[in-house]
Design a protein around this motif. Structure first.
Motif, short mmCIF file in Angstrom:
data_model
loop_
_atom_site.label_atom_id
_atom_site.label_comp_id
_atom_site.label_asym_id
_atom_site.label_seq_id
_atom_site.Cartn_x
_atom_site.Cartn_y
_atom_site.Cartn_z
N ASN A 11 0.78 -1.37 0.03
CA ASN A 11 -0.20 0.05 0.09
C ASN A 11 0.61 1.11 -0.01
N LYS A 12 1.87 1.26 -0.99
CA LYS A 12 2.53 2.42 -1.07
C LYS A 12 2.49 2.83 -2.75
N LEU A 13 2.39 4.07 -2.82
CA LEU A 13 2.41 4.70 -4.18
C LEU A 13 3.66 5.35 -4.69
N SER A 14 4.08 4.87 -5.66
CA SER A 14 5.34 5.71 -6.37
C SER A 14 4.92 6.16 -7.73
N ILE A 15 5.35 7.50 -7.89
CA ILE A 15 5.19 8.20 -9.36
C ILE A 15 6.36 8.45 -9.86
N ARG A 16 6.60 7.82 -11.02
CA ARG A 16 7.85 7.75 -11.61
C ARG A 16 7.72 8.45 -13.22
N TYR A 17 8.85 8.87 -13.41
CA TYR A 17 8.71 9.58 -14.90
C TYR A 17 9.79 9.36 -15.81
N PHE A 18 9.46 8.82 -16.97
CA PHE A 18 10.28 8.20 -17.82
C PHE A 18 10.31 9.05 -19.21
N ASN A 19 11.61 8.87 -19.89
CA ASN A 19 11.71 9.84 -21.13
C ASN A 19 11.26 8.66 -22.52
N SER A 20 11.25 9.19 -23.53
CA SER A 20 10.92 8.35 -24.62
C SER A 20 11.75 7.12 -24.80
N SER A 21 12.88 7.16 -24.37
CA SER A 21 13.68 5.80 -24.31
C SER A 21 13.69 5.08 -23.43
N GLY A 22 12.69 5.25 -22.19
CA GLY A 22 12.55 4.35 -21.28
C GLY A 22 13.34 4.78 -20.10
N THR A 23 14.13 5.70 -19.98
CA THR A 23 14.98 6.28 -19.10
C THR A 23 14.24 6.90 -17.88
N GLN A 24 14.28 6.51 -16.50
CA GLN A 24 13.75 7.19 -15.73
C GLN A 24 14.45 8.54 -15.35
N GLN A 25 13.67 9.66 -15.07
CA GLN A 25 14.26 11.07 -15.00
C GLN A 25 14.28 11.39 -13.79
N SER A 26 15.61 11.97 -13.51
CA SER A 26 15.93 12.52 -12.27
C SER A 26 15.81 14.24 -12.50
N LEU A 27 14.91 14.82 -11.92
CA LEU A 27 14.63 16.45 -12.35
C LEU A 27 14.60 17.18 -11.13
N SER A 28 15.84 17.09 -10.08
CA SER A 28 15.96 17.83 -9.16
C SER A 28 16.34 19.51 -9.53
N SER A 29 16.39 19.50 -10.91
CA SER A 29 16.92 21.00 -11.31
C SER A 29 15.27 21.72 -11.43
N LEU A 30 14.25 21.15 -11.26
CA LEU A 30 13.13 21.62 -11.17
C LEU A 30 12.65 22.75 -10.28
N PRO A 31 11.96 23.78 -10.33
CA PRO A 31 11.51 24.47 -9.25
C PRO A 31 10.97 23.59 -8.01
N ALA A 32 11.13 24.51 -6.88
CA ALA A 32 10.46 23.85 -5.65
C ALA A 32 9.19 24.00 -5.68
N SER A 33 8.71 24.98 -6.31
CA SER A 33 7.13 25.46 -6.53
C SER A 33 7.09 26.16 -7.75
N LEU A 34 5.60 26.29 -7.97
CA LEU A 34 5.44 27.15 -9.13
C LEU A 34 4.21 27.82 -8.53
N THR A 35 3.94 29.21 -9.00
CA THR A 35 2.78 29.93 -8.40
C THR A 35 1.73 29.78 -9.73
N LEU A 36 0.59 29.34 -9.17
CA LEU A 36 -0.70 29.11 -10.10
C LEU A 36 -1.58 30.05 -10.14
N ASP A 37 -1.95 30.93 -9.11
CA ASP A 37 -2.86 31.83 -8.82
C ASP A 37 -2.35 32.68 -7.79
#
Length: 378
Positions: free
Chosen positions: A343-369
């Motif tokens: 009962n754990k959920l993992s969300i993983r992101y893969f590129n088109s070559s099937g390589t799992q992505q490390s995106l630590s360079s993404l901003p910590a937050s985005l302002t939506l409104d």
């Protein structure tokens, strides 16, 4: 069930999120948190991603989320925005993505809209039929051969005008996924189904500003989410194409949001009977939106302390966009949801070559409104 992310913002939260989904009734065990090990940097084995215009440096993750991938795990994949040309041609990225997903043998693949290049009143029925035929031959055939159900939600390029909706209904009526439906009376536009005790809802938000046939659909959505089947499920996942907020810009380092249609009338600032309010008030554990052509995953956060876990999908074609306020275009790819037997959920992101992505360079937050204090926090 309520959700929280246990990873610190310094921990590879961009490529990998592990969620706690607390039980909503005594009979539910709920999802438990899995701590991520701390890391100061990504590994340096970077790989290029062809045909994306990507300005990030995708790398192979060097950490483990602590989730055991076993035969009893439920693996769900999702992809979005492949946008076939009117002549029936798909990007090579799209085909690579489908083959990569199939190789990992998910139980179900979710389509989060924009399979073809419609939303054009000038196109004939024969042109739409040609695009859907190409989609069937080049994309769906791969999933059919692998016997993996494909559960589609409509996008604005698929089912915006009445002509498109008529042809969309015909195509999907002949290509209905073999799953356990809870309510398919409005299939293929909005419907619900269960896969291994996870409750899924597809929305019909191919329309801009608000849901299609909104009064009826919102009443239906509330009925679905308050049903015994939904309340007794171990998780509730809602997916639709057009998001509540845009997270992208057409220019690098621009704070100008590219809002080519978002569900502005479905934000809770417009009232209590809106999509956002219903999602927040009815124990939805995860929402998946397409349309933005950029990956981000975290929580919508509100001044009153409420949170909503949301995945913004990368595109599966060839037109990624900049995350607003950054010079980052996230790679073309797809997303995996892994519900473990513990009962754990993992969300993983893969590129088109099937390589799992490390995106630590993404901003910590985005302002939506900014006016109403709504942020998107990893």
């Amino acid at each position: 069930m309520k959700t929280k992310v246990t990873a610190k913002t310094t921990m590879l939260a961009g490529f990998l999120l592990v969620s706690t989904l607390a039980a909503c009734s005594p009979s539910n065990s709920g999802f438990q948190a899995a701590a991520l090990p701390s890391t100061d940097s990504d590994t340096d084995n970077s790989q290029s991603v062809p045909d994306t215009g990507d300005t990030t440096v995708p790398t192979t993750p060097d950490t483990d989320d602590g989730i055991t991938d076993s035969a009893k795990s439920l693996r769900i994949h999702a992809f979005s925005d492949m946008n076939i040309d009117t002549d029936g041609t798909y990007s090579s990225n799209t085909i690579s993505i489908v083959k990569s997903m199939i190789s990992k043998q998910p139980a179900v693949i979710l389509g989060v809209g924009d399979y073809i290049d419609g939303e054009k009143t000038s196109l004939s029925d024969s042109t739409y039929t040609k695009m859907w035929s190409a989609f069937s031959t080049k994309v769906m055939s791969l999933m059919r051969d692998a016997r993996i159900p494909f559960m589609a939600t409509p996008g604005n390029h698929d089912a915006y005008y009445s002509q498109e909706r008529r042809l969309y209904k015909t195509f999907w009526g002949n290509n209905k996924g073999k799953v356990e439906f809870v309510d398919d009376s409005n299939f293929p536009f909005y419907y619900s189904f269960v896969q291994e005790d996870v409750f899924f809802v597809s929305l019909d938000d191919a329309n801009y500003s608000n849901l299609y046939n909104r009064t009826t659909q919102l009443a239906w959505l509330k009925t679905q989410l308050t049903s015994a089947r939904a309340k007794g499920a171990r998780a509730r996942v809602v997916y639709g194409h057009i998001p509540l907020y845009s997270i992208v810009s057409t220019k690098a380092n621009s704070s100008t949001v590219y809002s080519n249609g978002v569900l502005t009338s479905e934000r809770r600032t417009a009232g209590s009977n809106t999509l956002e309010a219903i999602l927040l008030n009815n124990n939805v554990d995860l929402v998946i939106f397409g349309h933005s052509h950029s990956f981000y995953s975290g929580h919508y956060t509100y001044p009153d302390g409420k949170k909503l876990q949301v995945i913004s999908m990368p595109c599966a074609g060839s037109a990624p966009r900049y995350l607003v306020g950054t010079s980052t275009k996230t790679p073309v790819g797809y997303v995996e949801l892994l519900f473990s037997e513990t009962n754990k959920l993992s969300i993983r992101y893969f590129n088109s070559s099937g390589t799992q992505q490390s995106l630590s360079s993404l901003p910590a937050s985005l302002t939506l409104d900014s006016k109403n204090g709504v942020k998107y926090v990893r």
